[in-house]
Design a protein around this motif. Structure first.
Motif, PDB file in Angstrom:
ATOM      1  N   ILE A 265       0.854  -1.178   0.000  1.00 42.02           N
ATOM      2  CA  ILE A 265       0.000   0.000   0.000  1.00 42.02           C
ATOM      3  C   ILE A 265       0.894   1.233   0.000  1.00 42.02           C
ATOM      4  N   ALA A 266       0.508   2.231  -0.770  1.00 42.55           N
ATOM      5  CA  ALA A 266       1.102   3.564  -0.665  1.00 42.55           C
ATOM      6  C   ALA A 266      -0.024   4.534  -0.371  1.00 42.55           C
ATOM      7  N   ILE A 267       0.235   5.478   0.500  1.00 46.39           N
ATOM      8  CA  ILE A 267      -0.760   6.498   0.843  1.00 46.39           C
ATOM      9  C   ILE A 267      -0.136   7.865   0.601  1.00 46.39           C
ATOM     10  N   LEU A 268      -0.759   8.654  -0.241  1.00 45.99           N
ATOM     11  CA  LEU A 268      -0.353  10.045  -0.450  1.00 45.99           C
ATOM     12  C   LEU A 268      -1.261  10.915   0.405  1.00 45.99           C
ATOM     13  N   ALA A 269      -0.670  11.601   1.389  1.00 43.52           N
ATOM     14  CA  ALA A 269      -1.470  12.359   2.357  1.00 43.52           C
ATOM     15  C   ALA A 269      -0.835  13.711   2.627  1.00 43.52           C
ATOM     16  N   ASP A 270      -1.688  14.684   2.922  1.00 40.10           N
ATOM     17  CA  ASP A 270      -1.199  15.978   3.405  1.00 40.10           C
ATOM     18  C   ASP A 270      -1.737  16.201   4.809  1.00 40.10           C
ATOM     19  N   GLU A 271      -1.592  17.430   5.315  1.00 37.81           N
ATOM     20  CA  GLU A 271      -1.964  17.713   6.710  1.00 37.81           C
ATOM     21  C   GLU A 271      -3.471  17.666   6.940  1.00 37.81           C
ATOM     22  N   THR A 272      -4.274  17.590   5.873  1.00 35.92           N
ATOM     23  CA  THR A 272      -5.729  17.506   6.055  1.00 35.92           C
ATOM     24  C   THR A 272      -6.180  16.087   6.394  1.00 35.92           C
ATOM     25  N   ALA A 273      -5.314  15.102   6.219  1.00 35.92           N
ATOM     26  CA  ALA A 273      -5.689  13.710   6.467  1.00 35.92           C
ATOM     27  C   ALA A 273      -5.769  13.432   7.964  1.00 35.92           C
ATOM     28  N   ASP A 274      -6.452  12.372   8.306  1.00 35.59           N
ATOM     29  CA  ASP A 274      -6.582  11.941   9.696  1.00 35.59           C
ATOM     30  C   ASP A 274      -5.490  10.902   9.974  1.00 35.59           C
ATOM     31  N   PRO A 275      -4.571  11.173  10.912  1.00 38.66           N
ATOM     32  CA  PRO A 275      -3.486  10.227  11.177  1.00 38.66           C
ATOM     33  C   PRO A 275      -3.973   8.864  11.669  1.00 38.66           C
ATOM     34  N   VAL A 276      -5.135   8.831  12.309  1.00 41.94           N
ATOM     35  CA  VAL A 276      -5.686   7.553  12.762  1.00 41.94           C
ATOM     36  C   VAL A 276      -6.075   6.692  11.561  1.00 41.94           C
ATOM     37  N   HIS A 277      -6.730   7.303  10.563  1.00 46.24           N
ATOM     38  CA  HIS A 277      -7.108   6.574   9.354  1.00 46.24           C
ATOM     39  C   HIS A 277      -5.859   6.030   8.655  1.00 46.24           C
TER      40      HIS A 277
ATOM     41  N   LEU B 250      -3.151   2.275  -3.926  1.00 41.72           N
ATOM     42  CA  LEU B 250      -2.767   3.663  -3.647  1.00 41.72           C
ATOM     43  C   LEU B 250      -3.952   4.410  -3.067  1.00 41.72           C
ATOM     44  N   GLU B 251      -3.790   4.931  -1.863  1.00 37.07           N
ATOM     45  CA  GLU B 251      -4.808   5.789  -1.258  1.00 37.07           C
ATOM     46  C   GLU B 251      -4.411   7.249  -1.439  1.00 37.07           C
ATOM     47  N   ILE B 252      -5.398   8.080  -1.770  1.00 38.76           N
ATOM     48  CA  ILE B 252      -5.195   9.524  -1.849  1.00 38.76           C
ATOM     49  C   ILE B 252      -5.984  10.156  -0.712  1.00 38.76           C
ATOM     50  N   GLN B 253      -5.281  10.656   0.289  1.00 37.21           N
ATOM     51  CA  GLN B 253      -5.916  11.314   1.431  1.00 37.21           C
ATOM     52  C   GLN B 253      -5.340  12.722   1.546  1.00 37.21           C
ATOM     53  N   THR B 254      -5.783  13.568   0.619  1.00 35.43           N
ATOM     54  CA  THR B 254      -5.320  14.949   0.544  1.00 35.43           C
ATOM     55  C   THR B 254      -6.523  15.878   0.374  1.00 35.43           C
ATOM     56  N   ASP B 255      -6.267  17.155   0.465  1.00 35.55           N
ATOM     57  CA  ASP B 255      -7.268  18.134   0.068  1.00 35.55           C
ATOM     58  C   ASP B 255      -7.588  17.922  -1.411  1.00 35.55           C
ATOM     59  N   ARG B 256      -8.862  18.025  -1.787  1.00 38.45           N
ATOM     60  CA  ARG B 256      -9.311  17.804  -3.164  1.00 38.45           C
ATOM     61  C   ARG B 256      -8.820  16.449  -3.678  1.00 38.45           C
TER      62      ARG B 256
ATOM     63  N   VAL C 121      -9.957   6.782  -3.051  1.00 32.00           N
ATOM     64  CA  VAL C 121     -10.050   8.240  -2.989  1.00 32.00           C
ATOM     65  C   VAL C 121     -10.694   8.705  -1.686  1.00 32.00           C
ATOM     66  N   GLY C 122      -9.971   9.523  -0.929  1.00 30.51           N
ATOM     67  CA  GLY C 122     -10.542  10.187   0.230  1.00 30.51           C
ATOM     68  C   GLY C 122     -10.567   9.323   1.485  1.00 30.51           C
ATOM     69  N   PRO C 123     -11.121   9.880   2.560  1.00 32.15           N
ATOM     70  CA  PRO C 123     -11.055   9.219   3.870  1.00 32.15           C
ATOM     71  C   PRO C 123     -11.972   8.023   4.034  1.00 32.15           C
ATOM     72  N   TYR C 124     -12.938   7.828   3.137  1.00 33.36           N
ATOM     73  CA  TYR C 124     -13.909   6.750   3.323  1.00 33.36           C
ATOM     74  C   TYR C 124     -13.812   5.656   2.263  1.00 33.36           C
ATOM     75  N   ALA C 125     -12.622   5.539   1.661  1.00 29.75           N
ATOM     76  CA  ALA C 125     -12.380   4.464   0.695  1.00 29.75           C
ATOM     77  C   ALA C 125     -11.067   3.755   1.056  1.00 29.75           C
ATOM     78  N   PRO C 126     -11.026   3.086   2.206  1.00 30.54           N
ATOM     79  CA  PRO C 126      -9.801   2.363   2.579  1.00 30.54           C
ATOM     80  C   PRO C 126      -9.582   1.141   1.693  1.00 30.54           C
ATOM     81  N   VAL C 127      -8.346   0.688   1.630  1.00 29.50           N
ATOM     82  CA  VAL C 127      -8.027  -0.477   0.813  1.00 29.50           C
ATOM     83  C   VAL C 127      -8.843  -1.693   1.229  1.00 29.50           C
TER      84      VAL C 127
END
Length: 441
Positions: A246-258, A337-343, A359-365
């Motif tokens: 798994i790779a996750i692309l995240a910025d500061e808007t993501a939830d670290p718990v997720h 690949l998860e995208i957990q960023t703004d937009r 895509v986003g916080p509600y689509a986990p692998v």
């Protein structure tokens, strides 16, 4: 816990990234030396060799390779109701998605009297593999069977390793999943010997034929992968699957718990599983790392998870911008690949290399593993740069049907002759002119 790579200020070239990013090291060529005697023995001695290796590797010797139909029915009748409902929902959603992948025959009129039709023809017989190592994977049965059925494959056989605790049969949940899907041919055989038996066929201990297949799909360990490589050409294969990632692309808007939970969920598969976070924020990376350490210590498979997360195949990559992060994940070409960023949706649309994008916080692998409707048999090891996951197309062959009239051939005859002569293959041109008394006009 997670190793760090700091790429802030400079993102290397794609070639450099492929050489430096975290990834599991597996040596399929080395495994070939161990697999070759197994494959050769199965080719020469059939089921006798299969059962000998099964007894050695799986510590059980089934009385027959093919699982009796009554055992499939019993496994389904005894399946936990909640698991059955979940599998049924997974099947419904997967069938909905894969039904839309069917391809229609297309006829192109090239000139008056000259057409080329592309026909899509399903494989006649396919072997599907469901692993049975550290975990039980009825979901892999769904992911292999559904697209094959949607493609119209005529004959399916499912292979899964025999389990000593279940009398030399595959795990009952595997058998129940097969029964739910209407697959009535299941072989209790795993690893390299399964691929070899699927390739060469044989005769079961009760005298029943075990017919060979045209294609083998499904993930497995390095020995199964090596057997696929060795037998490619005798059979078709879907891919050479390596450790999951798994790779996750995240910025500061993501939830670290997720993010931490998702990294751990992938590490749960195997000690070689890869979990990689690419982020624009060192502070966010710190929060994820702390959450990973806390959750990893409490999870059921803590030792396995910790080993995977601390291995060189896992880590955190720091980048300056999301654009730089996209370059990194495209070079990495993750299986998931998860995208957990703004937009997130806009960012995901720019991804070029991934087996599947979440895509986003509600689509986990884990949603894709079971109930998104997508397929979870995906390319690993960077193969997503050039390969796709399992789909209906994996089980179809495109055949061109060329239909030209006399006039349509005569119209282009001189061009065919010119190209044939340019390639110093004059008989190619003569095969055309012979139809017109040795002339092109």
């Amino acid at each position: 816990m997670l190793n760090r790579t700091d790429l802030r200020g400079r993102v290397p070239s794609a070639a450099e990234l492929r050489a430096t990013l975290p990834r599991a090291e597996i040596d399929v060529d080395a495994a070939l030396h161990q697999v070759r005697p197994v494959v050769d023995a199965v080719r020469e001695r059939g089921v006798d060799a299969v059962l000998e290796y099964t007894e050695r590797f799986d510590r059980v010797r089934p009385d027959t390779v093919r699982v009796p139909a009554a055992e499939l029915d019993r496994a389904l009748s005894e399946l936990d109701g909640g698991v059955r409902a979940a599998l049924e929902e997974s099947i419904v959603r997967a069938r909905k998605v894969h039904a839309d992948q069917r391809r229609a025959d297309v006829t192109t009129t090239v000139v008056d009297g000259g057409t080329v039709t592309e026909r899509w023809v399903p494989m006649e017989r396919v072997g599907l593999y469901a692993p049975g190592g550290l975990a039980v994977y009825p979901s892999s049965v769904v992911m292999n069977v559904v697209p094959a059925q949607a493609a119209g494959v005529g004959s399916l056989v499912l292979c899964s390793p025999p389990q000593a605790e279940f009398g030399g049969r595959p795990h009952p949940t595997i058998l129940a999943a097969a029964a739910l899907l209407g697959v009535d041919e299941v072989w209790a055989v795993g690893g390299a010997q399964a691929v070899a038996l699927l390739a060469y066929g044989g005769t079961d201990t009760d005298g029943a034929p075990l017919e060979p297949v045209d294609l083998v799909t499904g993930p497995g360990n390095i020995y199964l992968t090596a057997a696929k490589r060795m037998l490619r050409g005798v059979i078709g294969i879907d891919s050479e699957a390596g450790p999951t990632e798994i790779a996750i692309l995240a910025d500061e808007t993501a939830d670290p718990v997720h993010v931490a939970a998702d990294l751990i969920s992938q590490a749960e598969h195997d000690t070689l599983a890869a979990s990689v976070l690419v982020t624009t924020s060192a502070a966010f990376a710190d929060r994820v790392d702390a959450e990973v350490e806390r959750r990893a210590a409490a999870t059921k498979h803590s030792e396995r998870v910790t080993q995977a997360l601390s291995g060189k195949q896992s880590g955190i990559v720091l980048v300056s911008t999301v654009d730089d992060g996209l370059k990194v994940v495209d070079a990495y070409a993750a299986e998931h690949l998860e995208i957990q960023t703004d937009r997130a949706r806009e960012v995901a649309a720019r991804v070029r290399n991934a087996g599947a994008v979440f895509v986003g916080p509600y689509a986990p692998v884990s949603l894709g593993d079971y109930c998104a409707g997508s397929n979870h048999v995906l390319p690993t090891g960077g193969f997503a740069r050039h390969s796709s996951g399992l789909s209906v197309q994996s089980f179809l062959r495109g055949i061109h049907v060329v239909d030209y009239s006399e006039a349509a051939l005569r119209e282009v005859a001189d061009k065919v002759v010119a190209l044939a002569n340019a390639e110093d293959l004059p008989a190619h041109g003569e095969a055309v002119t012979a139809r017109f008394g040795g002339k092109t006009a």
